[in-house]
Design a protein around this motif. Structure first.
Motif, short mmCIF file in Angstrom:
data_model
loop_
_atom_site.label_atom_id
_atom_site.label_comp_id
_atom_site.label_asym_id
_atom_site.label_seq_id
_atom_site.Cartn_x
_atom_site.Cartn_y
_atom_site.Cartn_z
N GLN A 177 61.36 -2.66 42.82
CA GLN A 177 59.93 -2.51 42.55
C GLN A 177 59.17 -2.13 43.82
OE1 GLN A 177 57.03 -4.86 39.70
NE2 GLN A 177 57.45 -6.12 41.49
N GLU A 178 59.57 -2.68 44.96
CA GLU A 178 58.88 -2.37 46.22
C GLU A 178 59.07 -0.90 46.60
OE1 GLU A 178 56.40 -3.22 49.36
OE2 GLU A 178 56.92 -4.43 47.61
N SER A 179 60.28 -0.35 46.32
CA SER A 179 60.51 1.07 46.60
C SER A 179 59.63 1.95 45.73
CB SER A 179 61.99 1.40 46.38
OG SER A 179 62.34 1.33 45.01
N TRP A 180 59.38 1.52 44.47
CA TRP A 180 58.47 2.27 43.61
C TRP A 180 57.06 2.28 44.20
CZ3 TRP A 180 59.74 0.51 37.90
CH2 TRP A 180 61.06 0.89 37.60
N ARG A 181 56.62 1.12 44.68
CA ARG A 181 55.26 1.03 45.20
C ARG A 181 55.10 1.80 46.50
NH1 ARG A 181 54.09 -5.44 43.79
NH2 ARG A 181 54.18 -5.14 41.51
N ASN A 182 56.16 1.91 47.29
CA ASN A 182 56.08 2.67 48.53
C ASN A 182 56.20 4.17 48.32
OD1 ASN A 182 55.83 0.28 49.98
ND2 ASN A 182 58.03 0.09 50.33
N VAL A 187 54.79 4.62 38.08
CA VAL A 187 55.91 4.43 37.16
C VAL A 187 55.91 2.96 36.74
CG1 VAL A 187 57.49 3.97 39.06
CG2 VAL A 187 58.40 4.72 36.87
N LEU A 188 56.33 2.71 35.49
CA LEU A 188 56.44 1.34 35.00
C LEU A 188 57.64 1.23 34.05
CD1 LEU A 188 55.35 1.01 31.78
CD2 LEU A 188 53.18 1.48 32.90
N LEU A 189 58.22 0.00 34.00
CA LEU A 189 59.35 -0.30 33.13
C LEU A 189 58.92 -1.41 32.17
CD1 LEU A 189 62.43 -0.04 32.45
CD2 LEU A 189 62.81 -1.87 34.11
N ALA A 190 59.07 -1.15 30.84
CA ALA A 190 58.66 -2.12 29.82
C ALA A 190 59.88 -2.53 29.00
CB ALA A 190 57.59 -1.53 28.90
N ASN A 191 59.87 -3.80 28.51
CA ASN A 191 60.99 -4.27 27.68
C ASN A 191 60.76 -3.90 26.22
OD1 ASN A 191 59.05 -6.02 26.75
ND2 ASN A 191 60.09 -7.89 27.37
N LEU A 197 57.64 -5.03 32.87
CA LEU A 197 58.46 -5.87 33.75
C LEU A 197 58.30 -5.49 35.21
CD1 LEU A 197 61.76 -5.91 31.63
CD2 LEU A 197 59.80 -7.46 31.48
N LEU A 198 58.39 -4.19 35.50
CA LEU A 198 58.26 -3.68 36.87
C LEU A 198 57.27 -2.53 36.85
CD1 LEU A 198 62.07 -3.45 37.80
CD2 LEU A 198 60.54 -5.36 38.23
N SER A 199 56.51 -2.36 37.94
CA SER A 199 55.56 -1.26 38.01
C SER A 199 55.21 -0.95 39.45
CB SER A 199 54.27 -1.60 37.22
OG SER A 199 53.52 -2.57 37.91
N SER A 200 54.79 0.28 39.69
CA SER A 200 54.34 0.68 41.02
C SER A 200 52.95 0.16 41.32
CB SER A 200 54.37 2.20 41.14
OG SER A 200 53.53 2.80 40.15
N GLN A 205 51.67 -5.07 36.02
CA GLN A 205 52.81 -5.94 35.72
C GLN A 205 52.39 -7.09 34.81
OE1 GLN A 205 54.75 -7.47 39.20
NE2 GLN A 205 56.70 -7.79 38.15
N TYR A 206 53.25 -7.41 33.86
CA TYR A 206 53.07 -8.46 32.87
C TYR A 206 51.86 -8.20 31.97
CZ TYR A 206 56.37 -10.68 35.98
OH TYR A 206 57.46 -10.95 36.75
N ARG A 207 51.60 -6.92 31.71
CA ARG A 207 50.67 -6.53 30.66
C ARG A 207 51.49 -5.84 29.56
NH1 ARG A 207 45.20 -6.67 31.82
NH2 ARG A 207 44.68 -7.23 33.99
N VAL A 208 50.90 -5.68 28.38
CA VAL A 208 51.65 -5.13 27.25
C VAL A 208 51.10 -3.76 26.89
CG1 VAL A 208 52.31 -7.37 26.31
CG2 VAL A 208 50.14 -6.36 25.65
N LEU A 209 52.02 -2.87 26.51
CA LEU A 209 51.62 -1.52 26.11
C LEU A 209 50.89 -1.54 24.78
CD1 LEU A 209 54.83 0.49 27.13
CD2 LEU A 209 52.78 0.02 28.48
#
Length: 576
Positions: A177-182, A187-191, A197-200, A205-209
């Motif tokens: 996740q830190e590499s995404w932010r740098n 970009v974001l990853l949702a379950n 779950l992870l986002s730049s 983070q921890y919001r719902v689509l």
């Protein structure tokens, strides 16, 4: 009435400019989509590699005699220390063993204040799935530590094939996740429930689509998956044409939905480049139309002047018009040069997108075999109670393969790895060791002439070895059809630079130049043998090291490649 033609002409030019802008915008937008697709593919491969990296480890650990013995009631002291060592070596957040009731009886963090030992995790879905015979995989916030992680679990069976416990690992994705932010990208990853779950962007983070149903909320609550987070809806909406509005800004949007567990990866990019290029094309059209209008006006003035006696005032006006025309022509030439530069940027961007897709594909194909090799090494070390000379050698080769895939994974952006002193002679020997099986198979005679003292340059050893390896493989390919293939390698040192020279007696460069061969996908080999990327990558690495690379045909047949690097320090100083 005389002004009517001008009004009609102005209106027609405005409509044509608007139409040209819309057409060019769609064209440049499609180019941006191609680049976004390449970046999305690269991010997807990195996520899959992280998910599959340790997927075999829990199965291997479930067969460990110490794990089985502890699950059946043996003491936990020895297993605690083994799990602690395994977690440290593999870079895992935690490894822990639970009994059939979900109570942790041994853990790698048994020394820590927030140890898992004594905690009951029977409510977790990964424990329930593992106990039923499946491999449990689950992403959640830790019930003990409050830190998020990805959990993998396998059942532990006794000699009678009856379950006696569950062995689990916890993987920390914070570095990913830190590499995404740098990276400066969005970009974001949702379950599968649409929870990010992870986002730049930390605010995502921890919001719902999409709003969660009552059934989804109840399932998440029972599993204590996101304790302490309200899971509010994300401020976003999908738009037609692969676009979306997120956090109040309109963005290009592509999503990959073929990830494990029903997860989805979303990539957002700005369309500013497409807008700027469309305005540039429209401005060029307006400029050309203005030049044409001025030219027609001058022609009309000339026809009127031929019928009437030219006065001094008319001649002065004509001279002024000619001066304005010269200025407009100069402006047109400037605009044409800018257009050519823009076209060149588009071509390079397309090639970079192709390289991004290629590197993503190679990274994806190599990720799982490398992970499997790493797990087999761990299994071998467990079985032999420690490392052997063979596992150490194989482990170093796996480390090198992982280093190469990391370079491919982030090929489109610069690395942050610092430069250090590198012995060019050692790099040559390391590259020769890597291609030694190919040299023996092709029966190539290799001569090596290097100084006895170290030749130190500033750089990254792995990348310098990659350049030398590429040049050696090119030399071996060039001597395929030679009856007595030879390769000569020499390292020399001048006052302020080190020179590496590699000669072969192969077919030579022919009519091709080094500048042409450094272009991506340009190669002198027949179809099916190489994609023409070796010299392109090598030239980029040499340039990053402030070096130069030249090539020429060798007298008597063959090729001579010469690479120079600045000297880091004198060999005498290194000996002192």
């Amino acid at each position: 009435m005389r002004s009517m033609p001008y009004i009609v002409g102005f209106f027609g030019a405005a409509v044509a400019s608007l139409g040209l802008y819309l057409i060019s915008y769609q064209y440049f937008l499609s180019e941006e989509h191609s680049k976004v697709l390449g970046r999305l593919s690269l991010y997807k491969s990195s996520v899959k590699a992280e998910l599959e990296r340790f997927s075999h480890l829990t199965y291997v650990l479930s067969k460990d005699p110490f794990v089985i013995g502890t699950a059946e009631g043996d003491g936990t002291g020895t297993l605690n220390r083994r799990l602690e060592d395994f977690a440290a070596q593999a870079g895992l957040d935690a490894i822990y063993l639970m009994d059939k009731n979900g109570i942790t009886i041994s853990a790698s963090n048994y020394r820590d204040v927030g140890s898992f030992v004594g905690q009951n995790y029977a409510f977790r879905p990964y424990f329930q799935n593992a106990l039923s015979g499946e491999q449990g995989q689950f992403y959640a916030i830790g019930a003990t530590t409050g830190l998020p992680g990805y959990f993998i679990a396998n059942v532990v069976l006794n000699d009678a094939a009856a379950p006696t416990g569950v062995i689990a690992i916890k993987i920390d994705f914070s570095d990913l996740q830190e590499s995404w932010r740098n990276s400066g990208e969005q970009v974001l990853l949702a379950n599968e429930d649409g929870v990010v779950l992870l986002s730049s962007d930390p605010d995502w983070q921890y919001r719902v689509l999409n709003p969660l149903s009552d059934q989804q909320q109840e399932r998440i609550r029972k599993a204590r998956q996101f304790t302490g987070h309200k899971l509010d809806p994300l401020d976003w909406i999908e738009l037609p044409g692969n676009q979306a509005r997120i956090s109040g800004a309109k963005r290009l949007h592509l999503a990959a939905t073929d990830l494990p567990h029903g997860w989805s990866l979303h990539y957002f990019a700005s369309d500013d480049r497409a807008v700027a290029r469309s305005w540039l094309v429209t401005a060029l059209f307006v400029l050309l139309a203005g030049v044409a209008f001025i030219f027609l006006q001058i022609q009309r003035t000339r026809r009127v002047g031929a019928a009437l006696a030219r006065s001094e005032q008319e001649e002065a006006q004509l001279r002024q018009a000619n001066e304005r025309l010269a200025i407009e022509i100069d402006d047109r030439k400037t605009a044409e040069r800018r257009l050519k530069r823009t076209q060149g940027e588009l071509e390079r961007a397309s090639r970079l997108a192709a390289l991004g897709q290629l590197s993503a594909s190679v990274t994806h194909e190599l990720g799982q075999p490398i992970a499997a090799m790493r797990n087999h090494l761990v299994a071998a070390e467990i079985g032999t109670s420690g490392q052997t000379s063979l596992t150490q050698k194989v482990g170093s080769l796996v480390d090198r393969m992982e280093g190469i895939t990391r370079q491919l994974r982030f090929f489109a952006r610069s690395e942050n790895e610092p430069f250090d002193n590198v012995d060019l002679c050692n790099s040559v020997r390391a590259a020769l060791a890597l291609v030694d099986p190919n040299i023996e198979q092709a029966k190539v005679e290799v001569s090596l002439d290097v100084p006895a003292n170290p030749v130190l340059i500033r750089g990254i050893a792995l990348r310098v070895e990659q350049v030398i390896t590429n040049l050696l493989r090119n030399a071996m390919d060039a001597t395929d059809e030679t009856s007595a293939p030879e390769i000569r390698i020499a390292v020399t040192v001048s006052k302020d630079q080190a020179t590496l020279e590699i000669q072969d007696n192969g077919h030579g460069l022919g009519e091709a130049t080094l500048a042409e061969l450094q272009e991506p996908f340009v190669t002198t080999r027949e179809s099916g043998r190489g994609m023409g990327l070796g010299l392109a990558i090598s030239a980029s690495i040499v340039k990053d090291h402030d070096g130069t690379m030249t090539a020429r045909n060798r007298n008597g047949g063959g090729t001579v490649f010469c690479v120079t690097f600045p000297i880091a320090s004198r060999p005498e100083e290194a000996n002192e």
